[in-house]
Enzyme design. Sequence first.
Site, short mmCIF file in Angstrom:
data_model
loop_
_atom_site.label_atom_id
_atom_site.label_comp_id
_atom_site.label_asym_id
_atom_site.label_seq_id
_atom_site.Cartn_x
_atom_site.Cartn_y
_atom_site.Cartn_z
N GLU A 50 0.99 -1.18 -0.45
CA GLU A 50 -0.35 -0.33 -0.14
C GLU A 50 0.78 1.23 0.35
O GLU A 50 1.76 1.20 0.74
CB GLU A 50 -0.88 -0.04 1.25
CG GLU A 50 -1.91 -1.03 1.17
CD GLU A 50 -2.94 -1.24 2.33
OE1 GLU A 50 -3.75 -2.04 2.29
OE2 GLU A 50 -3.73 -0.32 2.75
N ASP A 61 -5.34 9.77 10.06
CA ASP A 61 -4.34 9.25 10.80
C ASP A 61 -3.50 10.00 11.83
O ASP A 61 -3.87 10.89 11.92
CB ASP A 61 -3.02 9.89 9.30
CG ASP A 61 -3.46 9.21 8.44
OD1 ASP A 61 -3.19 7.11 8.43
OD2 ASP A 61 -3.42 9.33 6.91
#
Lengths: 274, 410
Positions: A50, A61
Amino acid sequence: MSTRIETRMAELRTAGRCGLIPFLTAGDPHPDWMAEILHALVEGGADLIELGMPFSDPMADGPVIQKSSERALERGMTLDRTLAIVREFRQRDAATPLVLMGYLNPVEYYGWEQFAANAKAAGVDGLLIVDCPPEEADSVRPVLARHALDQIFLASPTTTEARIAIMGELAQGYVYYVSFAGITGADLLVMADVGARLDALRRQVRVPIAVGFGVKTAQQAAALAPHADAVVVGSALVEHLAASASLTDAQQRARDFLQPLRRAIAVARTPETV
Amino acid sequence: MLEPIDRTPRPDDLMSMPDARGHFGPYGGRFVADTLMAPLAELTAAYEQLKHDPDFIAELDYDYRHYVGRPSPIYHARGLSKAVGGAQILLKREDLNHTGAHKINNTIGQAMLAKRMGKTRIIAETGAGQHGVASATVAARLGLECVVYMGATDIERQAINVYRMKLLGATVVPVTSGSKTLKDALNEALRDWVTNVAHTFYIIGTVAGPHPYPAMVRDFNAVCGREARAQMLAEYGRLPDALVACVGGGSNAIGLFHPFLNDREVAIWGAEAAGEGIGSGLHAASLVAGRPGVLHGNRTYLLCDENGQVRDTHSVSAGLDYPGVGPEHAWLKDIGRANYVGITDDEAMAAFHQLARCEGILAALESSHAVAQGIKLARELPKDKLVLVNLSGRGDKDIYTIAKREGMSL
C-alpha cells in the site's frame, strides 16, 4: 482474467499463509528512493504494497503518518510523481499488487477519469480512498470499473451489520479492517476483540480481509494472522524508515523490519479459519 | 421552532435541503473514514428525534431567553445610514448574546443534545477562540468535561480567549500539525472523536463537517433568522430588501439567511474574507475564488493549490480564516439564490471604525466584513430600502489585533 490482487490472494490461500502488507507514504523517506525501497519491501516479505498518496489534511491518520505526509509534500510529492514511482517499480516487478491509499481531494482535483487511466497505465491495482465510504462512491465506482481498478473499502469495529452487507456486495480486492476505533498508529489494539470480529467478518464478506491500524510488533502480527488473510503494517514501518541516512540504509531497514513480521505470521492455518 | 429537515427536497422549497444523506445538490454528504459512519448515523437519529421533542424544544427556548438573552434586537443604525447616504442599515444584534457572539446559539443546542445522548465529554475545535469559549461555557453549565483543540498559531494570536476557556474549566490542546490553525484543529478534533466516540460528543462550531452537522448547526443558528423575520414584519411591516452576513464557515450567515430563502424578493449577500485582496492570494474567500473539493467530511468550495492540497488562508479576522465553507452556501451560490463577495482586511477595518464612530458599537472583525458589504449595498440603494446586516459578534476580543495593526501597543 484474474487481477494481480486476486492472483496473490489465491496464492496465499493455497499456501495456507497470511499475507504481509506494508504501507509507506509516497515521497517519504525520500522521493527518489521509493521504487528501490518498494523492491526491498518485497525482498523482506511483502505480499502486497500500500502506497500512501500524501494529503495536507489526513484526518484519519495519527502523528507518524501526518508527519510523513508533511515531509513528502515539502519535498514536492504530487500524484504524478507517485504514479512515476509505481511505473518505475513495475519495470522490475510485475507480480506484487500495489494499492494507492489516500484521501479524495487530490484525486478530485486531478480528475477521476484521468487519474484512473494514468494509475492503471502505471501499474496500480487498486485504490483505497479513506474518506470515500461506499455511500459516497456512486460516481467513483463506474470510473474505476472502466479502468479495471479495484476499490478497496475500510470496515471497522463500529461498522453495522447492514453496512457490512452492502460492503459484501461492493467490495473488490480485499476489505481493509481497521482493528480499533481510532487513528493510524495508536496503541489501542486489543487482540481478543479483533480476532472474534475478523472471524465474523470473513463469513460475511466474499473478498479477503486485511487487518491493520496499530500493528507494530511481530507478536501482534502473529496473533492476528490466524484470523485474517493479510496483516497491514504502516506507522511502525514509516517511523523505522524515517531516520534512514541513505538509500542503502533505507533498503536495509525495510528488509530488517519486515523479515521478523513475515516469519511471525507464516503460520499454517487450520482449515476452518482459511 | 426548529425547522424540520424534509426527507425529499422540493425544488420550489429552498428550505427543504439537505436530502436524507445530507446532500445539498452536489455538496455536503458524509466523506469520512468508516469508523465515523455509525456514530454519525447515531447522532443523526438522536437529533432527528429530539428536534421534534416538545420538552427539548421548550428547554432550548427557555435557555435562549434566560441564558443567552434572546431575542436579540434589530437596531436601526440611523447615524451610519445617514453617513452613508443611501438605504437604511439595520443591525441584528447577535453581539449582545451571552459570550458576545452567535456561537452560543449552536453550542447550547448541541450540548443539550450531548447530555440527552448520555455523553459525558465534549470536544470542540476553535480558530479565534469564540466557538471554544461558547463550548466551554455550556460545558461548565451542564457539568460536562470539555476539551478544545486550537492551532498553536491561533493560541499565540488569541491569548485572551485561551484564558477565558481555562477559567471556564476547559482544557485547551495546542495543535501543531499542518498549518497549526483552524483546519488542523478540526482534523485533530475528528481524530479525538474517532478514538473516544463511545462517551464523547463533538460540537462542531460551523456549518461544515459531515452530515448531520451542516444541517444541525444551521438549525440551531436559524433562531437568529426566524427572530429577524418576525421582528421585521412586526416592527417595519415588511421584510428587508437585502440580508448581509460574513461567511467563514458560514454559521451566522446561514442562521440569518435560511428562514428567508423562500422570500425571493429578499436579496442575500455573503461577505467572505478577501484578506489583502483576491489577486494577492492572501485571502480566505473559498466561494469567490475556490473550486469544489472534499475536506472535513463534506464536498464544498475549497481553497487548494493545483494539486488539491489545502492552502493556508489569510484574514485579519481569525474567525473567517478557513479554507472551506459550509456546503449549503456552496449550493446557494450555484443556484444563484445568494451572492458571495470578497471584503478586504482594509475595507473591514474601515467599516469597523465607521460603525464605532457613528453608532458607538465595536463590532467583531468578522462582523465588520458584513458591515462593509452592508455599507456598499446601502450606498447604491434609495433611502427607503432596508439592508439588514448580521452583527454576529462584538469586537472586544479584537482590540489587541486592531491596535497592533495600527501600530499601537496596549
